[in-house]
Every structure is written in C-alpha cells, then in structure tokens.
Design a protein around this motif. Structure first.
Motif, short mmCIF file in Angstrom:
data_model
loop_
_atom_site.label_atom_id
_atom_site.label_comp_id
_atom_site.label_asym_id
_atom_site.label_seq_id
_atom_site.Cartn_x
_atom_site.Cartn_y
_atom_site.Cartn_z
N ASP A 67 0.83 -1.20 0.00
CA ASP A 67 0.00 0.00 0.00
C ASP A 67 0.87 1.26 0.00
O ASP A 67 2.09 1.18 -0.07
CB ASP A 67 -0.98 -0.02 1.18
N LEU A 68 0.22 2.41 0.10
CA LEU A 68 0.95 3.67 -0.05
C LEU A 68 2.01 3.87 1.04
O LEU A 68 3.10 4.37 0.75
CB LEU A 68 -0.04 4.85 -0.03
N ASP A 69 1.70 3.44 2.28
CA ASP A 69 2.68 3.59 3.35
C ASP A 69 3.93 2.75 3.10
O ASP A 69 5.05 3.23 3.25
CB ASP A 69 2.07 3.18 4.70
N GLU A 70 3.70 1.51 2.70
CA GLU A 70 4.85 0.64 2.40
C GLU A 70 5.64 1.19 1.21
O GLU A 70 6.86 1.10 1.17
CB GLU A 70 4.35 -0.79 2.10
N PHE A 113 -8.21 -10.76 -12.66
CA PHE A 113 -7.45 -12.00 -12.49
C PHE A 113 -6.29 -11.79 -11.53
O PHE A 113 -5.18 -11.44 -11.93
CB PHE A 113 -6.90 -12.45 -13.85
N GLY A 114 -6.56 -11.99 -10.24
CA GLY A 114 -5.47 -11.89 -9.27
C GLY A 114 -5.25 -10.50 -8.72
O GLY A 114 -4.12 -10.15 -8.35
N SER A 115 -6.29 -9.71 -8.65
CA SER A 115 -6.16 -8.32 -8.18
C SER A 115 -5.61 -8.27 -6.76
O SER A 115 -5.86 -9.16 -5.94
CB SER A 115 -7.53 -7.63 -8.23
N ASN A 116 -4.88 -7.24 -6.48
CA ASN A 116 -4.31 -7.07 -5.14
C ASN A 116 -3.94 -5.62 -4.93
O ASN A 116 -3.78 -4.86 -5.89
CB ASN A 116 -3.08 -7.98 -4.96
N VAL A 117 -3.82 -5.24 -3.69
CA VAL A 117 -3.36 -3.89 -3.35
C VAL A 117 -1.93 -3.76 -3.83
O VAL A 117 -1.06 -4.53 -3.41
CB VAL A 117 -3.42 -3.68 -1.82
N HIS A 118 -1.69 -2.86 -4.76
CA HIS A 118 -0.32 -2.73 -5.25
C HIS A 118 0.01 -1.28 -5.58
O HIS A 118 -0.88 -0.46 -5.80
CB HIS A 118 -0.09 -3.65 -6.46
N SER A 119 1.30 -1.01 -5.59
CA SER A 119 1.77 0.36 -5.71
C SER A 119 3.05 0.41 -6.52
O SER A 119 3.72 -0.60 -6.70
CB SER A 119 2.06 0.94 -4.31
N GLY A 120 3.37 1.59 -6.99
CA GLY A 120 4.61 1.74 -7.75
C GLY A 120 5.00 3.20 -7.83
O GLY A 120 4.21 4.08 -7.49
N PHE A 121 6.23 3.42 -8.25
CA PHE A 121 6.65 4.81 -8.41
C PHE A 121 7.56 4.95 -9.61
O PHE A 121 8.02 3.96 -10.18
CB PHE A 121 7.33 5.35 -7.14
N THR A 153 -9.83 12.41 -3.25
CA THR A 153 -8.37 12.36 -3.41
C THR A 153 -7.93 10.97 -3.85
O THR A 153 -8.68 9.99 -3.72
CB THR A 153 -7.65 12.70 -2.08
N VAL A 154 -6.73 10.92 -4.38
CA VAL A 154 -6.15 9.62 -4.76
C VAL A 154 -4.89 9.37 -3.93
O VAL A 154 -4.23 10.31 -3.48
CB VAL A 154 -5.81 9.55 -6.27
N ALA A 155 -4.58 8.08 -3.77
CA ALA A 155 -3.42 7.67 -2.96
C ALA A 155 -2.13 7.83 -3.75
O ALA A 155 -1.43 6.87 -4.05
CB ALA A 155 -3.61 6.24 -2.49
N ALA A 156 -1.83 9.08 -4.11
CA ALA A 156 -0.61 9.39 -4.85
C ALA A 156 0.38 10.04 -3.89
O ALA A 156 -0.03 10.61 -2.88
CB ALA A 156 -0.92 10.36 -5.98
N VAL A 157 1.65 9.93 -4.21
CA VAL A 157 2.66 10.57 -3.37
C VAL A 157 3.82 11.10 -4.21
O VAL A 157 4.31 10.42 -5.10
CB VAL A 157 3.16 9.59 -2.28
N ASP A 158 4.18 12.34 -3.93
CA ASP A 158 5.37 12.92 -4.56
C ASP A 158 6.42 13.12 -3.48
O ASP A 158 6.10 13.57 -2.38
CB ASP A 158 5.05 14.30 -5.17
N SER A 191 2.23 6.03 -6.60
CA SER A 191 0.85 5.91 -6.10
C SER A 191 0.52 4.46 -5.82
O SER A 191 1.15 3.55 -6.36
CB SER A 191 -0.16 6.46 -7.11
N GLN A 192 -0.48 4.29 -4.98
CA GLN A 192 -1.15 3.01 -4.92
C GLN A 192 -2.01 2.97 -6.18
O GLN A 192 -2.54 4.00 -6.61
CB GLN A 192 -1.98 2.93 -3.64
N ARG A 193 -2.11 1.81 -6.83
CA ARG A 193 -2.85 1.73 -8.08
C ARG A 193 -4.30 1.34 -7.80
O ARG A 193 -4.57 0.56 -6.87
CB ARG A 193 -2.22 0.68 -9.01
N GLU A 194 -5.20 1.83 -8.61
CA GLU A 194 -6.61 1.43 -8.46
C GLU A 194 -6.70 -0.06 -8.75
O GLU A 194 -6.38 -0.50 -9.86
CB GLU A 194 -7.49 2.23 -9.43
N ASP A 195 -7.15 -0.85 -7.76
CA ASP A 195 -7.21 -2.29 -7.97
C ASP A 195 -8.64 -2.80 -8.15
O ASP A 195 -8.86 -4.00 -8.30
CB ASP A 195 -6.51 -3.04 -6.82
#
Lengths: 463, 463
Positions: free
Chosen positions: A256-259, A423-431, A373-378, A391-395
């Motif tokens: 998630d966004l914190d991680e 197919f296999g959705s999960n809480v996921h994030s990237g930058f 708001t969206v779970a984005a981070v700069d 951001s955390q991605r919309e899952d």
C-alpha cells in the motif's frame, strides 16, 4: 611487463613500490624543461591522473616532451612512492612508446570552457573533468539502482518501447514508422493514410512509460522494476526537460501507499550512499566546482527521516506562510516550484506529499474513501523539488473503468491492463524515478543536458 | 504478525519452525476435501510454491476452499517443517483472509498451453511456469552483465536511441516524428516534406546500435559498456528476429583483437555461472521441459577453453568435410547456419572465428595488414551458432575515411566519429551481445518471441 590501469595503481601502489610497471593512456598534461618532464597520464579508469617522470635518459625524450594533450603513449617505468608529494606515487619512466599524436586543433584544451561550448563537442566532453565526474557517477548510480532492487528480490522487467495503444490520445506521442516520409504517404481507397504496409501494419507509437506493462509483471513476480530509456515528445525547452531520458519504474504487489513510501526512502538513501562510497573523488570535485555544500546536503539526506504529509496539509502550511506567492496555493491544484521549495525548507529535509486531488492526477491511481483524493505521493527534496512520483494503483475493476471513461480514454486499448483487476487483483503500488533528475540532485548539475551523454531536446539532435 | 515472502520462507524455514507467520499471494493450486485442503501459494518471489494447509477449523473454510486459481489471500499460520514430504515445510493456517477472487474465465488454467496461445495472453503468461523461469533468468542474467562490467571497471554509458545521422542510408531505419501521419504531411515551397516543425526540426531516426557513441565514451573512460533496447526495422519473420530487443555493446580502449576475445570468453562464462548459481530451480525446469541436456551444455561451456581460428581455416575445415552443403563454403562469404553448426561440432565447443573478408563486414573494422581481411571475430556456440560479434576498430583516420567512401556513406554525418582518430586515437575493440540470443542459449527457448516480455515483430505489436 605487466600492464596496469590507473585505478589498479591507485589501489595497489604500496604493494607495487619499486616494481616496474607498464601503463597506456592519454596525456592529460605535460610540463617539461630541457632535461626532464612530468606527464599526467590517464586511461579513463579513475578520476585522478598519475604522474610519469620523463628525462633525457629516454632515447626519444625530445619527441615525447613535445607531445600535445590527449596524445596516447605506452609508458614503462618504476613505481616510486612519494609520500610527501601532491600525488602518493609516480612512475619514473624507462621507456615511452608514442602510440598516437593528437592533432593540434584539439578542441578541448586545458582551460575552463563554458557548459554551452562543451555541448557542441559532446563527443569529446566526457574527457573534461566535470563530465568525468558526472558520467562516472551516472554509471555508479545506475548500478546502485540495479543492486538495490536485485538484492531486495525484484525482477528486472524489460517493458517495450514500441506500442500501438493510443488510449490517451496519440497527438502528443512520438510516431514510429518505416514509411518514407520524404514522399507522399500511401492512401487507402477512402483517402485515409494506409498503414497496412507499415512494419506493424498499423499506426505505431513510442510509449512514455513502462508502468502498465510493469504491472503485468508485478502480478506474476510480486516485485519488479524497469530501468530503460523513455522517449517523450514534449516541446519544452527547460533546464529539466529532455526528449530522451532514463527512468526507473518499480511496481510492487501486496503493497500500500505507506509501504511504498518506506521503499522510496530506502531506495533513495541506498543510491546516495553507494555514490558517496564509490565516487568520493568525483563528489569532492562536484562539491568544489559545481554545488558548494553538495556533500553536506547528501550526508544530511542519509540521516534524515522523511516527513509525510497530506497535500491538504501542505496547502495549509503554504497559506499560513507570511509571504507573497507567484502562484497562490490551492487545495485543488498542483504544487508550484516555489511551493515545493518552501515545504522542504519548512521541514528542513525531504517531504512526502500524499493524497492529492484526483482531478490533477492520473486515472490509474487508487481513489481514496473520501471520493475526492487519490493515494498518490510525490517526494520533494531540498534544492530539487519533486524527485519521485508514485501511487497506490486502483485495484478495483469498476472504479478503474469509471476513471478511464471520465478521462475520455479508449478502454478497449488497455483491456489487458484492466484484466489485472479481474485475475489476481491485489493492493499494489509503484513509483517512477527520473534518472536524470536524480543525477542533477546528486551532482549539483543544473541543466539536464549536462547529465545526459548526448542530449535530445526540441530542435536539438546532434551527434 | 510478521509478513514473509515465499523466498524468505524457503531461505529461513528452519529458523522459523513452529513460528506463526503471515504471507500474501496468489493461489496457484487448491485441492480440498470436505474438512481440509491444500493451497499452493506464491507471491512471485520464488520459483517454488508453498503449501498452506486449511481445515474446517477456519471460520471461512468453505469460502476459501471454493476459491479459484489466481485468487489472492492473506494467510496466517504456523510453519511446520515436513522433512519427508515433497515440500520441506508447510503452513498450517489459523486464519485466511480472502483479498480478491479471480474471475472464473481466467485464461491461464493449470494445464499445458501452446507457446502460440500463451503469446496471445502476453499480459498473463509471465505467471506460467515456463515464463516464471525464463523471465527470472532474464533478470538475473541482466544483472550479471552489469555486475561483470562494473566489477571490472567499465563505465555504463547510456547512448541515445534518437539520431539524425543517416550516413548508412535511412531507407531501412525507423523514422520518428511528431507530425500527424493521418493527415497530409506539410510541404516546403519546393514541394518537399517540411520537417522544420517536426520536434527536432529535421528528419529523425532510431539508431540500430550504440557502438559509435560508445566509442566516444571509451575514448574518455577507457572501458565502457552499453545495455539498452535496440529497435531495428528489419522485415524478418524468423525465430531469431525481433524489431525490439536488448543489446550489450562494450568498447575497450587499448585493447586488440586477442584481448577482446579474452574478455568475451570471460564475460560469457561469468553470466552463465551466475545464472547456474542463482537460478538453479529455473534451470532445472528448463532442462526438464524445454531443452534436455541444458544443464550439461552450460556446465560444459564453463569448463571449455574457446577455440580461436581464422575464417580461412574455418572454410578449409568445411571444404574438407565429407558431406553435402546447402550453401557451398566460400572464402569470400559469411558462414551459413549449417557451417556454424559443423564448426562447433567439429571442435566440440565454442569457437571464435576471426579475420573475416573485409567486403562482408562493416566499415569500422580494422583492416589487417593483408589488405583483404578485417580484425573481426564472431563467437559460435554449440546449438545456437553466433552469439557475440566484435572487432578491433579501425583507428587510422585515413583508412577509416577510405572505407566509409568505399561503402558510399556520407562521412560528414559522422565527422565526430572520425574525430576520435585524430584526437587520442588508440588500438581499441568492442563487441555486441544480443541479449535475447544469449537468453535463448541459456534457457533452451527456441523462439525469440518467448524470451521477450512483449515481443514486437513485423505485423505484431499487441499489448
């Protein structure tokens, strides 16, 4: 005679004391009198030169002493440790073979040149001290990035550059074609451009990001990263824009966004630490000639704990500030450069600004429960402003589809991307980490053109 | 509850015996009876799954037992070492949280699919065992390449993809443009296509190699390498051609052809060794399901000393062979696939074939003293044929210019490249390693489309 590199000599000169060694390289400087001389030689493997002492005992002393800068020689001689001299050792030459003489019109003589001039000789400027420092740091930082992700179990994913998806509208994208643009384009019977004989049989573009493809890999390998060149066709002539640059795009499943912020902080500190360890001479040089206080800035980054605040809190702080703004801070708007600067100064260190108004952010970012708001981070860093964006991605399949429609995008082009939510959705994030912006931060270089080997910017594509 | 990855559990399961752990991942398989069941779970971090034992003591046992393949769960339970079982440990679940249910029409069910079918679901195929193996090996091999060059003092050079030089004739190159190809192209008053409003103000291409730019960096840093995507517009539909692939191009100053071969051999062995060490499960899988004898082939490569013969000697051997050829061996010609195969079988190992007839090789290769051959070298390996191609570079200004003219190329486009022979010229060499060809050799995969995440080939550019 064993051949050594300059780097090896600096590492092992104590072991090699009074031994005979051979070295090949370029003459960086040469001072001579009638009977002896000093050559500063380098083979490109280390930031510092080595000193070769020549004397009229050499049968070709006169020829050698006349050599111009950047001629190449092969020198053999005795390594003598010179503890109290400027350099820790020197080579007293017993033989010098001239390999090539550099033409006298060499455009990179030993004097201070402007950065603008050096860009006009981009094929030679890597030899100048500034670029010896910058491009070696570039290499070390690039490897540090690979090291960081590989050691932490990420899979390096090579996402494609060529794409046929134009879901965001192709107007702003680079088109790629094998058709002859000097001639009339072929037409279908309806009078449209006929792409059927183009290599891919349809209109083809260059992607500006590997994120969507990266997510497909994250849904198989959990943690992945991309690292490759990115081409964007923006017509922006600024110090921070180039049309070809390198980018790192990690994607992490079950995160998630914190991680994500933990990872971003850890990653940035790792890269900076590695550069400080492995490029101490280069950083010393940058600190002295490019950005005073650079070393201290980087050391401070390593010691700081990055602040995390919401976009709303950032605007609160900006509004309370006792000063005038060129751009008035706004709860619905992006941060301007002056705002970023104020925020990092306010906290006296790096700041994560998170949870942004959804309308100014991308469709794939996770909609927060507030619906606004969206779970984005700069990540904003002192001196450079934004350096990472994630951001955390919309899952959720339906929410993602709704956002795509809101943005008037063509969902059919990225059904495969939507599929990841079925197919296999999960809480996921990237930058995303723009490699050149990072290098500007680490070296103090102010213009992106000077951290890229052969920069491409609007109207500029030489070499 | 501490969260672990599958990889961490496989590394540390003995230390974690009887501890409670938490794990998130995708269900790869599920067998159940009325009162208990076994879930094979993976989070993508390791080739092997872990077994989660569920029973009707879970309050949601029925829901969990019904989950489809590739649903995601968060499982907590006790790690039990199971020494005599198929898997070394299992997790006895005390709690299972369902994170997402995978749609029932998931197109990657647990059965054998053809490679052709899997290409149509390129966004999902990385989850299949074959691609779990191939793409992890791809990542590990890529990092091994960086490791090899960085440890040996090479600078990683990011050479540009965008170029305006068309000295070899642009017909065969990809063109890059921001003009709208769906409309008429703008014209100058002379009726020619007007590129002045294109982003770079002139016709722009994609380079097929970073070598020339790489040489500029080698003339500053001594030893450099590139590693990035390469786009080539060849209209070849074969098992070994793709229009987007990755390439490694090292360039080494003060290095002749013999030293180059030393480096090539050392580099290839290093990569193979790293993959064998770090991907033993994946190589085991490839050996079993993709290429029987793969492990032995790779182990043999590590033990062999590569043979070095002249092109002329290779032709001598081929001509003496007691067999018919589809293509008659010829002293003036390239080796055909059948010839490469024969030569590696003849020597029962990898063979460097060097000193090729100049007319079939590139202009930048060093002309040998015979005036007929160039100091080029191809490395042929058993089973795959040519895997690396390199040469000593022509370092004489006049000879290089002559060769450029012989090939009817426009020298003015690469004056900067010629300049390297006036300013600091030296004996230098380099090679190219096609990353996908290497991967095909290491994994046994027969079609280049199956070692590339999202392959681009003529008429194929999906996802």
């Amino acid at each position: 005679m064993e051949k050594f590199s300059v780097k090896e000599l600096y590492q092992d000169y104590l072991k090699l004391e009074n031994k005979e060694i051979t070295i090949e390289g370029w003459i960086k400087n040469l001072r001579d009198s009638k009977t002896f001389g000093f050559i500063e030689l380098n083979d490109g493997t280390f930031f510092k030169n080595i000193q070769i002492v020549i004397s009229d005992k050499l049968n070709n002393f006169k020829e050698v002493a006349k050599l111009s800068i950047y001629s190449t020689i092969k020198a053999t001689g005795t390594l003598v440790v010179t503890e109290n001299a400027k350099q820790p050792f020197e080579i007293q030459a017993t033989n010098v073979e001239i390999l090539s003489e550099c033409d006298r019109d060499y455009p990179l003589q030993n004097k201070r040149h402007t950065m603008e001039y050096l860009r006009t000789i981009a094929h030679l400027r890597p030899r100048a001290n500034t670029f010896q420092a910058v491009f070696r740091i570039r290499s070390v930082a690039a490897f540090a990035i690979h090291e960081y992700f590989q050691k932490n179990g990420y899979v390096y994913a090579h996402t494609p550059i060529i794409t046929c998806a134009d879901c965001e509208g192709s107007a702003e994208m680079f088109k790629l074609t094998t058709m002859d643009l000097k001639k009339e384009l072929p037409k279908t019977k309806d009078g449209e451009t006929d792409f059927s004989n183009d290599l891919f049989g349809k209109e083809t573009y260059i992607t500006g990001s590997g994120q969507l493809h990266g997510e497909t890999f994250a849904s198989a390998f959990g943690k992945i990263y991309t690292f490759g060149p990115t081409l964007r066709s923006e017509n922006s002539n600024t110090k921070t824009h180039a049309n070809e640059f390198w980018m790192i795009e990690p994607e992490i499943s079950f995160c998630d966004l914190d991680e994500l912020m933990d990872i971003e902080e850890d990653c940035l500190k790792f890269i900076v630490k590695r550069v400080l360890e492995q490029c101490s001479e280069e950083i010393e040089f940058c600190d002295k000639f490019i950005e005073k206080g650079l070393k201290e800035k980087l050391a401070k980054l390593l010691d700081s704990e990055f602040v995390r605040i919401d976009h709303k809190e950032a605007i609160d702080i900006l509004k309370k500030a006792d000063r005038k703004w060129e751009f008035e801070p706004d709860y619905e708007e992006d941060l301007a450069k002056e705002h970023e600067k104020y925020i990092t100064e306010y906290f006296n260190g790096p700041v994560f600004v998170k949870n942004w108004p959804k309308d100014i952010k991308s469709y794939y970012m996770k909609l927060n429960e507030d619906g606004k708001t969206v779970a984005a981070v700069d990540l904003e860093v002192p001196g450079s402003g934004e350096i990472m964006g994630g951001s955390q991605r919309e899952d959720d399949y339906d929410k993602l589809l709704e956002r795509i429609k809101e943005k008037n995008m063509d969902a059919s082009q990225i059904q495969w991307y939507l599929d990841l939510r079925r197919f296999g959705s999960n809480v996921h994030s990237g930058f995303g980490l723009g490699f050149e912006r990072l290098l500007m931060y680490i070296t103090g270089i102010e213009n992106i053109r000077d951290v890229i080997p052969f920069p491409r910017t609007p109207k500029n594509c030489d070499f």
